[in-house]
Design an enzyme around this catalytic site. Structure first.
Site, PDB file in Angstrom:
ATOM      1  N   ILE A  35      -2.982   4.703 -15.360  1.00  0.00           N
ATOM      2  CA  ILE A  35      -4.138   4.756 -16.255  1.00  0.00           C
ATOM      3  C   ILE A  35      -4.622   6.193 -16.425  1.00  0.00           C
ATOM      4  O   ILE A  35      -5.037   6.609 -17.516  1.00  0.00           O
ATOM      5  CB  ILE A  35      -5.270   3.853 -15.715  1.00  0.00           C
ATOM      6  CG1 ILE A  35      -4.911   2.369 -15.915  1.00  0.00           C
ATOM      7  CG2 ILE A  35      -6.608   4.164 -16.398  1.00  0.00           C
ATOM      8  CD1 ILE A  35      -5.863   1.399 -15.248  1.00  0.00           C
ATOM      9  N   GLU A  47       2.150  -0.872  11.518  1.00  0.00           N
ATOM     10  CA  GLU A  47       2.045  -2.181  12.183  1.00  0.00           C
ATOM     11  C   GLU A  47       3.125  -3.154  11.726  1.00  0.00           C
ATOM     12  O   GLU A  47       2.915  -4.360  11.693  1.00  0.00           O
ATOM     13  CB  GLU A  47       0.653  -2.814  11.963  1.00  0.00           C
ATOM     14  CG  GLU A  47      -0.515  -1.867  12.131  1.00  0.00           C
ATOM     15  CD  GLU A  47      -0.666  -1.341  13.541  1.00  0.00           C
ATOM     16  OE1 GLU A  47       0.311  -1.347  14.293  1.00  0.00           O
ATOM     17  OE2 GLU A  47      -1.766  -0.888  13.879  1.00  0.00           O
TER      18      GLU A  47
END
Length: 401
Positions: A353, A379
């Site tokens: 954008i 993680e």
């Protein structure tokens, strides 16, 4: 956000905490984040402010000087902080995981010794599982602890420690053969040691070296380091829980709540990317009108907002499941997987954008574009999350007979 990512059913105390954190983020983090990030500068003033707010003790029980709040409250605070600057949420996350592991698995002596000072922010935690050749295969750990009288001698090299330099307590996972005969499954011969050290780089205690900061594409400001143990002596009373062989399970418990945290970070970064995208779309004009009035941009904003909402809902569900005392590895894996993937997509759409200006370091979206990829790895990668999710689904939907 005024409308997106709202959480139903919060108590007055939770709403007050979140309002305080949101104000802090808007006033103290967002205005300086990009400048500090470009300089790769540790945000000491911001960290001091979080310490004053009590956020380092958010989930530590009141009996140890903490606020005794839920994982949901913590995750929502992380979401707000990551909206301001993801690196700051990383500083808190590793501290929080070590505090959680101590609360859940520590001996009474360990809890009394560490938790009050962790709640005050005087002790800052880091945790260490990974190694240079390890990746996602935790069972392949080569760092080792050998019993020597009332001490253990640790040797090996660890990798990817968030807060490795600034922390003064590191939870380190190593192999320990003591009491575990040859042939014992790898995950049953691992032990977590609580290693106290001086903050900084170089030799931070005899036998322990933190070489320096790893230079990264994004996630700057926070220090990410290696950790080298060469004859590091640790007393036996610094084995987490007082018993060897439980380290893998302790670490996985910490990583499970850490996955909720990473999901929350993904939600926060995605929210900020949407904010930047929807603001810029109303300011930038093409063909005689704001680009927000072009259908193509409206479609993009609609997709972005829907992803923000979906990721937030899954993150909240995973946190509430853990708070209820139920097993939540399925929900945490789904939330981490979806939130990190959607974060990457929402950030990229906001980048598009902005057009050519998104490539300029003068615009905040450039920083987010470099930060989002870390969440795809932290993680556990998407592939690891899918493996966890798939196995758990087969447990739940196992055919009978």
């Amino acid at each position: 956000m005024a409308r997106l990512a709202q959480t139903a059913g919060l108590t007055d105390i939770q709403q007050e905490i979140l309002s305080t954190v949101r104000d802090f983020v808007d006033k103290e983090i967002i205005p300086v984040a990009t400048e500090l990030e470009h300089r790769d500068e540790y945000p000491q003033q911001i960290v001091d402010g979080l310490k004053e707010l009590g956020l380092f003790g958010l989930m530590i029980p009141e009996e140890y000087g903490g606020l005794g709040e839920s994982l949901l409250t913590y995750a929502l605070c992380v979401e707000e902080i990551a909206r301001g600057w993801m690196s700051v949420s990383g500083i808190i996350n590793t501290h929080f995981i070590v505090a959680y592991m101590l609360k859940q698995h520590g001996t009474d002596e360990q809890k009394d010794h560490f938790l009050p000072r962790m709640a005050a922010g005087d002790i800052r935690g880091a945790f260490s599982m990974s190694e240079p050749a390890l990746g996602s295969d935790v069972s392949a750990i080569t760092s080792k602890a050998v019993k020597d009288g009332d001490e253990y001698v640790l040797n090996g090299q660890k990798m990817w420690l968030t807060n490795g330099g600034t922390s003064n307590l590191v939870a380190v996972l190593v192999k320990s053969d003591e009491g575990h005969p040859e042939g014992t499954a790898p995950h049953k011969s691992m032990t977590t040691f609580l290693v106290e050290k001086e903050p900084g780089f170089g030799e931070v205690r005899p036998g322990l070296t933190i070489p320096g900061k790893i230079d990264k594409m994004g996630y700057k400001g926070v220090d990410t380091t290696e950790l080298i143990m060469d004859g590091l002596r640790i007393p036996a009373n610094r084995v987490l829980g007082g018993v060897t062989g439980r380290g893998f399970y302790q670490m996985m418990d910490g990583v499970e709540v850490g996955r909720v945290n990473v999901a929350a970070r993904g939600c926060g970064v995605a929210q900020r990317a949407f904010e930047l995208g929807v603001q810029y779309a109303q300011q930038r004009h093409t063909f005689g009108k704001p680009i927000a009035q072009h259908q193509a941009i409206q479609f993009k904003l609609a997709e972005m907002a829907t992803k923000v909402e979906a990721a937030h809902a899954m993150m909240v569900n995973a946190a509430r499941k853990k708070d209820s005392g139920e097993r939540n590895d399925l929900e945490a894996g789904m939330a981490k997987y979806l939130a990190s993937e959607y974060c990457k997509e929402v950030v990229e759409d906001a980048f598009r954008i902005h057009g050519g200006y998104g490539f300029s370091k003068e615009y905040e979206i450039e920083r987010l574009y470099r930060e989002a990829p870390m969440l795809l790895i932290g993680e556990g990668t998407a592939e690891i999350q899918k493996m966890i999710i798939g196995r758990r689904l087969l447990e739940e939907y196992r055919l009978q007979g």
